[in-house]
Design a protein around this motif. Structure first.
Motif, short mmCIF file in Angstrom:
data_model
loop_
_atom_site.label_atom_id
_atom_site.label_comp_id
_atom_site.label_asym_id
_atom_site.label_seq_id
_atom_site.Cartn_x
_atom_site.Cartn_y
_atom_site.Cartn_z
N HIS A 38 0.80 -1.23 0.00
CA HIS A 38 0.00 0.00 0.00
C HIS A 38 0.83 1.27 0.00
CE1 HIS A 38 -3.09 -2.77 2.11
NE2 HIS A 38 -3.21 -2.85 0.79
N GLY A 80 -5.09 -2.85 11.00
CA GLY A 80 -5.36 -2.15 9.75
C GLY A 80 -4.40 -1.01 9.52
N GLN A 93 -6.44 5.27 1.30
CA GLN A 93 -7.10 3.99 1.18
C GLN A 93 -7.12 3.36 2.58
OE1 GLN A 93 -4.04 4.44 -1.14
NE2 GLN A 93 -5.60 5.89 -1.81
N TYR A 95 -7.84 0.12 5.23
CA TYR A 95 -7.88 -1.34 5.35
C TYR A 95 -8.05 -1.71 6.82
CZ TYR A 95 -5.62 -0.63 0.84
OH TYR A 95 -5.31 -0.19 -0.43
N SER A 96 -9.04 -2.55 7.10
CA SER A 96 -9.29 -2.96 8.48
C SER A 96 -9.69 -4.43 8.49
CB SER A 96 -10.41 -2.11 9.10
OG SER A 96 -10.67 -2.51 10.42
N ASN A 97 -8.91 -5.26 9.21
CA ASN A 97 -9.15 -6.70 9.26
C ASN A 97 -9.32 -7.18 10.69
OD1 ASN A 97 -8.65 -6.74 6.43
ND2 ASN A 97 -6.46 -6.89 6.83
N GLU A 133 -13.02 -8.65 6.75
CA GLU A 133 -12.13 -7.79 5.95
C GLU A 133 -12.92 -6.59 5.46
OE1 GLU A 133 -9.85 -7.79 1.61
OE2 GLU A 133 -11.01 -9.53 2.27
N THR A 135 -12.26 -3.14 3.18
CA THR A 135 -11.34 -2.39 2.34
C THR A 135 -12.07 -1.25 1.66
OG1 THR A 135 -9.99 -4.35 1.89
CG2 THR A 135 -9.79 -2.51 0.36
N GLU A 137 -10.84 1.55 -0.95
CA GLU A 137 -9.79 2.16 -1.76
C GLU A 137 -10.30 3.32 -2.61
OE1 GLU A 137 -6.66 -1.50 -2.33
OE2 GLU A 137 -8.24 -1.29 -3.85
N TYR A 193 -1.00 -10.74 1.46
CA TYR A 193 -1.51 -10.59 0.09
C TYR A 193 -0.65 -11.47 -0.82
CZ TYR A 193 -4.17 -6.65 1.91
OH TYR A 193 -5.03 -5.87 2.63
#
Length: 218
Positions: A38, A80, A93, A95-97, A133, A135, A137, A193
């Motif tokens: 990222h 994240g 962007q 991202y949180s998991n 998950e 996301t 973006e 990833y």
């Protein structure tokens, strides 16, 4: 997630004949990130909540005298970050998991004049399974393409691995008979990833937390 619960149950069953078993709840607050992807990114704050059991690996003849334990833990944690593929510091962007994880620690208390002390170290492998998950973006993929770049180069539009593993370590101190405080660092070794080839992507975080003992069996 079912596999992790089965692993945890088998571990508990296998150590059911330990000298003594202490159990409780634990939680921590950390700042983590998904390293190696990222572009320019900033880690987000997250947390852990879980349950644990201390299985003594040495005699515990005197009250709470054991200084070496096997400590499996079952927990839920969030991690994240915010990415900035073109470094414009305008559109990030996100991202949180959320993971369910099973760290498997060896816990060692430093000795003080031959007796169990108040300072301890913990280290062991961690298995984790992705349960959520999120996301966002935005228009980053289209913006990268319009600028003549391959979005994949910046980690955009990537699919995430459901399973990963790593190492977890803690340094802590006994606050009271039931309460302990610690500093924790976790570092993943599996690619988060798998299709991203620029770098190896992995989870990592550093945080502080507490453990509270609910009871003990002998």
């Amino acid at each position: 997630m079912k596999k992790l619960v089965i692993i945890y149950a088998l571990v508990l069953f296998g150590f059911a004949n330990a000298q003594s078993i202490k159990y409780g709840v634990t939680g921590s607050f950390h700042k983590g990130s998904i390293a190696g992807i990222h572009g320019v990114s900033k880690g987000d704050f997250g947390g852990n909540v879980g349950v644990f059991a201390d299985f003594s690996l040495v005699p515990n003849d005197i009250y709470d005298s054991a200084w070496l334990y096997f400590t499996p833990q079952l927990e839920v944690y969030t991690i994240g970050e915010k990415g900035d593929w073109n470094e414009d510091k305008v559109d990030y962007q996100k991202y949180s998991n959320v993971y369910v994880a099973v760290p498997l620690y060896i816990k060692y208390y430093l000795k003080n004049h031959g007796y169990k002390g108040d300072i301890y170290f913990m280290a062991g492998p961690k298995l984790e399974f992705l349960v959520s998950e999120k996301t966002d973006e935005g228009n980053a993929v289209k913006e990268a393409e319009m600028s003549g770049y391959n979005p994949a180069k910046f980690g955009l539009g990537q699919k995430i691995n459901k399973f990963s593993y790593g190492l977890s370590v803690k340094v802590g101190a006994k606050v009271s008979d039931k309460l302990e405080a610690f500093i924790r660092f976790d570092r993943g070794f599996a690619k988060i990833y798998p299709d991203y080839t620029q770098n190896t992507s992995y989870n990592r975080f550093l945080g502080i937390g507490v453990s509270y003992y609910l009871g003990e069996t002998n």
